[in-house]
Design an enzyme around this catalytic site. Sequence first.
Site, PDB file in Angstrom:
ATOM      1  N   HIS A  54       9.573  16.992 -44.696  1.00  0.00           N
ATOM      2  CA  HIS A  54      10.456  17.810 -43.858  1.00  0.00           C
ATOM      3  C   HIS A  54      10.302  17.384 -42.401  1.00  0.00           C
ATOM      4  O   HIS A  54       9.176  17.191 -41.929  1.00  0.00           O
ATOM      5  CB  HIS A  54      10.064  19.290 -43.955  1.00  0.00           C
ATOM      6  CG  HIS A  54      10.275  19.886 -45.313  1.00  0.00           C
ATOM      7  ND1 HIS A  54      11.414  20.560 -45.661  1.00  0.00           N
ATOM      8  CD2 HIS A  54       9.480  19.924 -46.403  1.00  0.00           C
ATOM      9  CE1 HIS A  54      11.312  20.998 -46.911  1.00  0.00           C
ATOM     10  NE2 HIS A  54      10.132  20.620 -47.387  1.00  0.00           N
ATOM     11  N   ARG A  70      11.980  18.386 -57.423  1.00  0.00           N
ATOM     12  CA  ARG A  70      12.460  17.850 -56.153  1.00  0.00           C
ATOM     13  C   ARG A  70      12.015  16.400 -55.996  1.00  0.00           C
ATOM     14  O   ARG A  70      10.854  16.080 -56.257  1.00  0.00           O
ATOM     15  CB  ARG A  70      11.882  18.622 -54.948  1.00  0.00           C
ATOM     16  CG  ARG A  70      12.237  20.056 -54.771  1.00  0.00           C
ATOM     17  CD  ARG A  70      13.603  20.381 -54.189  1.00  0.00           C
ATOM     18  NE  ARG A  70      14.423  19.355 -53.614  1.00  0.00           N
ATOM     19  CZ  ARG A  70      14.500  19.041 -52.320  1.00  0.00           C
ATOM     20  NH1 ARG A  70      13.761  19.666 -51.427  1.00  0.00           N
ATOM     21  NH2 ARG A  70      15.323  18.103 -51.899  1.00  0.00           N
ATOM     22  N   TYR A 125       7.763  17.637 -56.968  1.00  0.00           N
ATOM     23  CA  TYR A 125       7.182  18.871 -57.510  1.00  0.00           C
ATOM     24  C   TYR A 125       8.267  19.705 -58.184  1.00  0.00           C
ATOM     25  O   TYR A 125       9.446  19.574 -57.879  1.00  0.00           O
ATOM     26  CB  TYR A 125       6.474  19.676 -56.415  1.00  0.00           C
ATOM     27  CG  TYR A 125       7.336  20.043 -55.224  1.00  0.00           C
ATOM     28  CD1 TYR A 125       8.172  21.161 -55.269  1.00  0.00           C
ATOM     29  CD2 TYR A 125       7.306  19.284 -54.066  1.00  0.00           C
ATOM     30  CE1 TYR A 125       8.962  21.492 -54.179  1.00  0.00           C
ATOM     31  CE2 TYR A 125       8.094  19.602 -52.977  1.00  0.00           C
ATOM     32  CZ  TYR A 125       8.909  20.701 -53.043  1.00  0.00           C
ATOM     33  OH  TYR A 125       9.697  21.026 -51.971  1.00  0.00           O
ATOM     34  N   TYR A 185       2.007  22.121 -51.945  1.00  0.00           N
ATOM     35  CA  TYR A 185       1.932  22.521 -50.540  1.00  0.00           C
ATOM     36  C   TYR A 185       0.746  23.431 -50.329  1.00  0.00           C
ATOM     37  O   TYR A 185       0.399  24.235 -51.203  1.00  0.00           O
ATOM     38  CB  TYR A 185       3.180  23.322 -50.141  1.00  0.00           C
ATOM     39  CG  TYR A 185       4.425  22.514 -49.928  1.00  0.00           C
ATOM     40  CD1 TYR A 185       4.721  21.971 -48.683  1.00  0.00           C
ATOM     41  CD2 TYR A 185       5.317  22.312 -50.970  1.00  0.00           C
ATOM     42  CE1 TYR A 185       5.886  21.248 -48.485  1.00  0.00           C
ATOM     43  CE2 TYR A 185       6.484  21.583 -50.777  1.00  0.00           C
ATOM     44  CZ  TYR A 185       6.764  21.055 -49.527  1.00  0.00           C
ATOM     45  OH  TYR A 185       7.915  20.338 -49.332  1.00  0.00           O
ATOM     46  N   HIS A 190       9.636  14.186 -50.630  1.00  0.00           N
ATOM     47  CA  HIS A 190      10.288  14.248 -49.321  1.00  0.00           C
ATOM     48  C   HIS A 190       9.317  14.747 -48.264  1.00  0.00           C
ATOM     49  O   HIS A 190       8.335  15.423 -48.570  1.00  0.00           O
ATOM     50  CB  HIS A 190      11.521  15.152 -49.366  1.00  0.00           C
ATOM     51  CG  HIS A 190      11.200  16.571 -49.742  1.00  0.00           C
ATOM     52  ND1 HIS A 190      11.107  16.977 -51.055  1.00  0.00           N
ATOM     53  CD2 HIS A 190      10.911  17.658 -48.993  1.00  0.00           C
ATOM     54  CE1 HIS A 190      10.785  18.259 -51.094  1.00  0.00           C
ATOM     55  NE2 HIS A 190      10.651  18.695 -49.861  1.00  0.00           N
TER      56      HIS A 190
END
Lengths: 198, 276
Positions: free
Chosen positions: B196, B191, B181, B142, B194
Site C-alpha cells: 500500500h 489478494r 493472502y 499483517y 501488494h
Amino acid sequence: MPDASLSLMPTPAQTIGPFYGYALPFDSGHELVHPARPGAIRFHGTVRDGVGSPVPDALIEIWQADAEGRIAQSPGSLKRDGYTFTGWGRTPVDDAGHFTFTTVNPGTAAAGKAPFIMVCVFARGLLDRLFTRAYLPEHSEALAADPLLAGLDAEHRETLIAEREPDGGLRFDIRLQGDGETVFLTYPRTPAPAGPEA
Amino acid sequence: MSTTAQPAPPQEHVSTNPDAAAASQEETTAEIGALHDAYRDGLAEGAPEETTSRLSFPPYRSSLLRAPTKSLHHTDPEEIELWSPAFGDRDVHPLEADLTIQHNGEPVGERIIVTGRVVDGDGRPVAGQLIEVWQANAAGRYVHKRDQHPAPLDPNFTGVGRAITGADGEYTFTTIKPAPYPWKNHYNAWRPAHIHFSLFGTDFTQRIITQMYFPGDPLFALDPIYQSIVDQRARDRLVAQYDHSVSEHEWATGYRWDIVLSGSNRTWSEPEEGEH
C-alpha cells in the site's frame, strides 16, 4: 474521464483496506491543537454506509486554515510539538464509526469566502478517497454566495454544513451512500471515477 | 454535471456482508468479465476511457454499501485545497525507509528494493512530500489485530515505512516481498501480493492511496480490487517492473515503480524551489 490537460496518465487509486492501523495513525493525529488551548473546538461525526450502519474501518483526514484564515506551511504534521499549527489532522474512526478532532474554527482565507474544513474519507470498500467540505453554519451571507453551495439543492447543500453544538463544537456526520448521502467532490485535473451506468 | 442520481442500488441477490464469502471464484470472475466487456463495448461506441478505479464495483463486495450512488460533484478548488500539509526531516527519519531494520533481527523473506519517482500529471517532480507504505509480511500476514489469517507473524517485521520524496521526486524503500493472502470477498478469494502507498501532492486535491503490485502475478485476473480498474492500460500502471539495475549483489532484488499524481490546480508562477 481522461483529462486532456494532463500529459501523463495518473496512477489509479485503490482502497486503503482494513489493515492500515500501524502505518497511518500517529500520536496526536486528531489534535490540531491541544484541547485546553483557548478557541479549541471539537470537530466530530459518524461515518455511515448505505443502510445507515456505522463504518468501523474508515480513516478521516482534515485540512484547514487557522483561525485567522492563514494556510499553515510549517512541517511537523506527523511529529506534533503541541504548539505549531499545521492545519492537518488524521484519525481512524472508532468501532462505532465515530471520529473526533480537536481543532479551531477555520478563518476566512479571502474576504467574502465561506470558511470550511476540507474532509477526506478513506475506508475499506472505498476504491478511491472521497473529498467533501464541512462548512461552518454561521456566515450566512458567505454561505449564500458560495459557488459550490449555490449549485446544490437544499437537501444536498445541508450535507455540507456542520451543526454547531451548544459547547461550541461542530458535528459533521458523513453518509457514504443512501438517505442523506453526503455530497462528495471532484476537482478539475483529477480523474473522476465513473459510475456503473456512466 | 452535478449530483444526479444513478441507478446503482445494491442488487438484492448479492450479499453485502464482507464475511459471507458467498459467491465462488468462477461467479466473481464472470461478474468482473461482464463489467470489463461492457466497458470495452462502450469504448468502441465512443464512451470515454476510464483511468482510475470505479468507486462502485459490485464484484468487490465491500463497495456495495459504501460507494456513493451519486456522481461526484465537480467544483473548483478554494485556496486551502491548493496546498498540502508540509512535511520535513522533523516528520520522517531517513531510516524509516528501510522496513528490514526496525527490530533486533532480520525479517524472513525475499529482501527487495522498491524505487521510483513521483511526478504530477504534467510530469513535474513532486519533491519534499510524504510517502507512507504498509504491507503484509512474507507469509501474507499483517501486524493488525483484525488480521486473523493463520499465517505466522514475523517478530522482525511490522511492514510500515515512510519517506520524504527527494528533489527529483525520487523515493526508495528496502523491504520484504509480501505474500498473497486470503480474504472473505468470495469463497477462496486471495489478494495478489501488494504494497500500500499513501501519497500527497502539492495540492490536497492530489491526495491518493493506492497499491503497488508485482509483475506476473497469477492472481491479477481473479482479484476484484485490482480489476476495479476496468481499463487494462490504467491497470498496468499499478504493476512495478523488475529492474536489474536496482538489484544489489548478494543483497536484494530490485523493482521500479513510478507514480503519477493528478494535475496540480495551483498556478505555478511562483518559484518551485524551497516551498516546503
